[in-house]
Write a protein that holds these residues in place. Structure first.
Motif, short mmCIF file in Angstrom:
data_model
loop_
_atom_site.label_atom_id
_atom_site.label_comp_id
_atom_site.label_asym_id
_atom_site.label_seq_id
_atom_site.Cartn_x
_atom_site.Cartn_y
_atom_site.Cartn_z
N GLY A 189 69.07 52.40 45.52
CA GLY A 189 70.36 52.06 44.93
C GLY A 189 70.21 51.18 43.71
O GLY A 189 69.18 51.20 43.03
N GLU A 190 71.27 50.39 43.44
CA GLU A 190 71.28 49.48 42.31
C GLU A 190 71.10 48.05 42.81
O GLU A 190 71.80 47.61 43.72
N ALA A 191 70.18 47.34 42.20
CA ALA A 191 69.89 45.97 42.62
C ALA A 191 71.08 45.05 42.41
O ALA A 191 71.71 45.07 41.35
N ALA A 192 71.36 44.23 43.42
CA ALA A 192 72.38 43.19 43.28
C ALA A 192 71.75 41.91 42.76
O ALA A 192 72.42 41.07 42.17
N SER A 193 70.47 41.75 43.01
CA SER A 193 69.69 40.63 42.48
C SER A 193 68.26 41.10 42.31
O SER A 193 67.82 42.03 43.01
N PRO A 194 67.51 40.47 41.42
CA PRO A 194 66.16 40.94 41.14
C PRO A 194 65.25 40.82 42.36
O PRO A 194 65.50 40.03 43.28
N ALA A 195 64.19 41.59 42.33
CA ALA A 195 63.18 41.49 43.39
C ALA A 195 62.48 40.14 43.31
O ALA A 195 62.38 39.53 42.24
N ARG A 196 62.03 39.67 44.47
CA ARG A 196 61.25 38.43 44.47
C ARG A 196 59.92 38.67 43.77
O ARG A 196 59.30 39.73 43.96
N PRO A 197 59.46 37.72 42.96
CA PRO A 197 58.17 37.90 42.29
C PRO A 197 57.05 38.07 43.32
O PRO A 197 57.07 37.45 44.39
N SER A 198 56.12 38.93 43.00
CA SER A 198 54.97 39.13 43.90
C SER A 198 53.70 39.21 43.08
O SER A 198 53.64 39.92 42.08
N GLY A 199 52.71 38.44 43.49
CA GLY A 199 51.44 38.42 42.77
C GLY A 199 50.58 39.63 43.12
O GLY A 199 50.82 40.33 44.11
N ARG A 200 49.57 39.88 42.33
CA ARG A 200 48.63 40.96 42.57
C ARG A 200 47.22 40.39 42.50
O ARG A 200 46.91 39.56 41.64
N LEU A 201 46.38 40.85 43.40
CA LEU A 201 44.99 40.42 43.37
C LEU A 201 44.32 40.93 42.11
O LEU A 201 44.61 42.03 41.63
N PRO A 202 43.39 40.17 41.55
CA PRO A 202 42.67 40.64 40.36
C PRO A 202 41.73 41.80 40.72
O PRO A 202 41.33 41.96 41.88
N LEU A 203 41.40 42.60 39.72
CA LEU A 203 40.51 43.73 39.95
C LEU A 203 39.17 43.29 40.52
O LEU A 203 38.53 44.05 41.25
N SER A 204 38.76 42.08 40.20
CA SER A 204 37.48 41.59 40.71
C SER A 204 37.44 41.54 42.23
O SER A 204 36.38 41.60 42.85
N LYS A 205 38.63 41.44 42.85
CA LYS A 205 38.71 41.44 44.31
C LYS A 205 39.01 42.81 44.89
O LYS A 205 38.96 43.01 46.10
N LEU A 206 39.36 43.76 44.03
CA LEU A 206 39.81 45.06 44.49
C LEU A 206 38.84 46.20 44.22
O LEU A 206 38.87 47.21 44.92
N VAL A 207 38.04 46.06 43.19
CA VAL A 207 37.19 47.17 42.74
C VAL A 207 35.74 46.95 43.13
O VAL A 207 35.18 45.89 42.88
N ILE A 208 35.16 47.95 43.75
CA ILE A 208 33.73 47.93 44.09
C ILE A 208 33.08 49.06 43.30
O ILE A 208 33.47 50.22 43.43
N ASN A 209 32.16 48.73 42.46
CA ASN A 209 31.51 49.73 41.62
C ASN A 209 30.29 50.32 42.31
O ASN A 209 29.39 49.58 42.71
N GLU A 210 30.30 51.61 42.42
CA GLU A 210 29.18 52.42 42.95
C GLU A 210 28.94 52.27 44.43
O GLU A 210 28.85 53.24 45.18
N SER A 211 28.76 51.02 44.93
CA SER A 211 28.46 50.83 46.35
C SER A 211 28.63 49.37 46.71
O SER A 211 28.57 48.50 45.84
N PHE A 212 28.88 49.10 47.98
CA PHE A 212 28.92 47.70 48.43
C PHE A 212 27.50 47.14 48.41
O PHE A 212 26.53 47.87 48.63
#
Length: 212
Positions: A189-212
């Motif tokens: 629907g249409e927002a009556a008030s904005p969404a609460r701010p939400s943070g995002r983890l940095p890519l350094s915590k999310l991305v694993i290159n090639e293998s653990f």
């Protein structure tokens, strides 16, 4: 990249960056049926295993029906206030659809009958396992759910995905056949008030290159 491609890419990026989970909605908003259909068509363009399209959209717009679902969603007010509530269902018997899709494709000359038969055999073999059917229902309905929320944002509407509801009571209240399982509830629907701010983890915590 052409100017058109650049504009489309920027628009897609803007939609993804600005989509947030909104929990407070304006009451009595009516989404034009044409627009709602466009959102659902875009959601249905999501990818799926074997192209089985394991999702179904149970659309609730009637106020009395939304209020009926409200206690099943533990009183989350957006269920009553939003213009629509979309129950995204997963199909536990999508192999039936698979037979229709691939037999139809062979009949239309889009693929050899042998290929269609092999695909049907593969699908029905996989769906002989209950856990596979359930995993596929959840996974692919999840893909369609995300695409629905992005499509809604592109059309100027807000959403919130909800997993907090009593699935057994929902099935009973809405007469959902045993073939389908509720995967996601989405207020739209249409927002009556904005969404609460939400943070995002940095890519350094999310991305694993090639293998653990």
């Amino acid at each position: 990249m052409s100017q058109t491609q650049t504009t489309a890419a920027v628009t897609a990026e803007e939609v993804m960056r600005t989509r947030q989970s909104v929990r407070q909605y304006k009451r009595d908003v009516v989404i034009p049926q044409e627009t709602l259909n466009e959102i659902l068509e875009l959601a249905a363009a999501a990818p799926s295993s074997w192209n089985l399209q394991q999702w179904r959209f149970l659309v609730i717009q009637d106020q009395a029906q939304k209020d009926k679902v409200l206690p099943i969603a533990y009183g989350q007010k957006q269920v009553s206030d939003a213009a629509a509530v979309i129950i995204v269902l997963g199909d536990l018997q999508a192999h039936i659809t698979g037979r229709e899709i691939f037999e139809g494709a062979a009949a239309a000359g889009q693929m050899p009958q042998e290929v269609a038969d092999n695909m049907i055999k593969q699908i029905e073999g996989a769906y002989a396992f209950e856990q596979v059917a359930r995993d596929e229902a959840n996974k692919n309905a999840g893909l369609a759910s995300m695409q629905l929320m992005l499509a809604a944002k592109a059309k100027g509407y807000d959403t919130v995905p909800m997993g907090g509801f009593d699935k057994e009571k929902l099935v009973e209240a809405l007469n959902i056949p045993s073939r389908y399982i509720p995967v996601m509830m989405i207020a739209l629907g249409e927002a009556a008030s904005p969404a609460r701010p939400s943070g995002r983890l940095p890519l350094s915590k999310l991305v694993i290159n090639e293998s653990f």
